[in-house]
Design an enzyme around this catalytic site. Sequence first.
Site, PDB file in Angstrom:
ATOM      1  N   GLU A 144       3.164  11.738  -1.818  1.00 31.99           N
ATOM      2  CA  GLU A 144       2.384  11.244  -0.671  1.00 31.99           C
ATOM      3  C   GLU A 144       2.862  11.865   0.646  1.00 31.99           C
ATOM      4  O   GLU A 144       2.957  11.193   1.670  1.00 31.99           O
ATOM      5  CB  GLU A 144       2.433   9.715  -0.599  1.00 31.99           C
TER       6      GLU A 144
ATOM      7  N   GLU B 198      -1.950   6.864  -9.124  1.00 27.57           N
ATOM      8  CA  GLU B 198      -1.497   5.487  -8.880  1.00 27.57           C
ATOM      9  C   GLU B 198      -2.698   4.577  -8.669  1.00 27.57           C
ATOM     10  O   GLU B 198      -3.296   4.570  -7.597  1.00 27.57           O
ATOM     11  CB  GLU B 198      -0.569   5.394  -7.663  1.00 27.57           C
TER      12      GLU B 198
END
Length: 728
Positions: free
Chosen positions: A182, A253
């Site tokens: 991320e 995710e």
Amino acid sequence: MLHWVYWVVVVVAVAGEASRGGAQVITYDGRSLIIDGHRKILFSGSIHYPRSTPQMWPSLIAKAKEGGVDVIQTYVFWNRHEPQPGQYDFSGRYDLVKFIKEIQAQGLYACLRIGPFIESEWSYGGLPFWLHDVPGIVYRTDNEPFKFYMQNFTTKIVNLMKSEGLYASQGGPIILSQIENEYQNIEAAFNEKGPSYVQWAAKMAVDLQTGVPWVMCKQSDAPDPVINTCNGMRCGRTFTGPNSPNMPSMWTENWTSFYEVFGGETYLRSAEDIAFHVALFIARNGSYVNYYMYHGGTNFGRTSSEYIKTSYYDQAPLDEYGLVRQPKWGHLKELHAAIAFCSKPLLNGVQSNTSLGELQEAYVFQEETGGCAAFLINNDEGISTVVFQNVSFELLPKSISILSDCKNVIFNTAKVNAGYNERITISSQSFDAIDRWEEFKDAIPTFLDTSLKSDEILEHMNMTKDESDYLWYTFRFQPNSSCTKPILHIESLAHAVHAFVNNIYLGTTHGSHGIKGFFFRSPILLNNELNNISILSVMAGLPDSGAFLESRFAGLTRVEIQCTEKEEIYDFADYTWGYQVGLLGEKLQIYKEENLGNVEWRKTEISSDQPLTWYKIVFNTPLGNDPVALNLSSMGKGEAWINGQSIGRYWVSFHNTKGDPSQTLYHVPRAFLETSENLLVLLEEAGGDPLLVSLQTISRTGLPEHVSYHHLPQENKGCKVNNMHAQS
């Protein structure tokens, strides 16, 4: 008219090749990953090996497989594997090779998210704190010192996997690896050095030649051939697609719940909502979905990041103890089987999208050979009747119906067939006999007791180096005679403080996950001579995210004594301070049986305002095989050890907005227990009544030995079963 085809959930053996031992070619195109020339729709589940025990791994992986999961996804935890530069630990819960081999033994694939920055609500985002002391280092940017150590560890992990033959290109189960995590969330903070770091990280990873694809999650500028993936709860709506039309849409995710903090409330995400967004993602050409978490587990020891609870993603399909949570587990199992049943047209058909109404639409996958599958989507809050291919269908509110042959509904995301179950806790032992408990009151250091002195207030984390949650700030002070009604005022960017004046406990206060700074104020009594002020600064985990993590500040920021009647203020910013890292009991490791004799234990005398007290008791192991938990609802804040192993921090006194503690049950893995004579040690910071502590066994209602539903047809028009087998 709604046509339901009822079925038994079967486990799709798409991952069966992982156990065959032959080298596999892993490639991809714009539709999916391709394994040995075959496109695959893959369902993955995150299980983090340090958040459970090696004894639990086989059962966790088997339950994931039975739930229709094809891939086990895990981070790699740098700060646990390299606690000091060049010193590695791959033992016990950190035995990564053993974990990957267990995945392989059960015929599943693996996705290895090396990072090595991982966030994951893990202390310091997985970075070892010793990096902080590397001269000139700036984390996660085009910075030579950081890149050196990052490349060194990444290479270490890749070479370890290669040496054990664990990449699919070698016949192992690993079909994907991840570099960074991320990063785009902070990339702009580093200006031009952000994009150049992305380029470097991707090239560094690819040059390691693992023979399997690399991904970067939430990284739209991921350079070819690295695949950009989505994280979040609704990637079917939010993901704009991978960074190339020749790359598959992947969801690394899909949050089955959300992380929880001390002082917060439980986040509930329904099975129906998860299924809806998975089906939507697949309908929009998604081909890889990972559930974060499939089993959350436990943040043992001091591994959690700031304010994060010890229990991690307990609302996942497998709860903290590894037990099946219904209906989430069963509903997703049905979804996986339905998608697998239609995988041929989904992977090889031509996709089209048709409006069925203002809030209704259909995605259709049509093969030239006639195979067909469809997703009928109702975004309305109410029931909707639509006409699709001249047939009327009644769609449940906020649901997606999957049609195996574009005619028959085999699954609807809002129709839950799996039964509900509930957690059962049974008291196994109570520890209410005061004569069984002994205690040790930790020392309160004064300025003269400390060996480290400084003329300024020092930062907490740089002092403790992640070796302890605790840092003592001490000074001595003689007021002038005019200081009346003095008040001690403390401001802090740590997580809690305990204050003492002349060895008298004043009290405690704390911050929260959402509010970083806090203050403490208390009237104090000063004598006319030197007064000893001792302040214990407490961290409940290190930060785990954000740019410039190496420059983050924690600890005391201002300390004053305010003489209220004269409006006189003593400011101790530029004053001589004495420091001590950790508590005496920590230094002597009195939570281990072999070190109990290092201090003098006394019979317990319970007092509600008794700070910094160690308690110990011996107990026998509960009979049976059910998971075990410690009920600490009567305690305040501290840490617990079983036979020398920490089961994590507890913070029962930190209540949420409803007035309830965030966590009262703390997992005790049976692997931590001996047959008898188990040593329990509690470090209680303030208050707490150990006489009300108890041992519980954990189970769930409604868990049949073999989960079965109605049976899918073995063959349907235009839609054949692909690699399916029923389980007895």
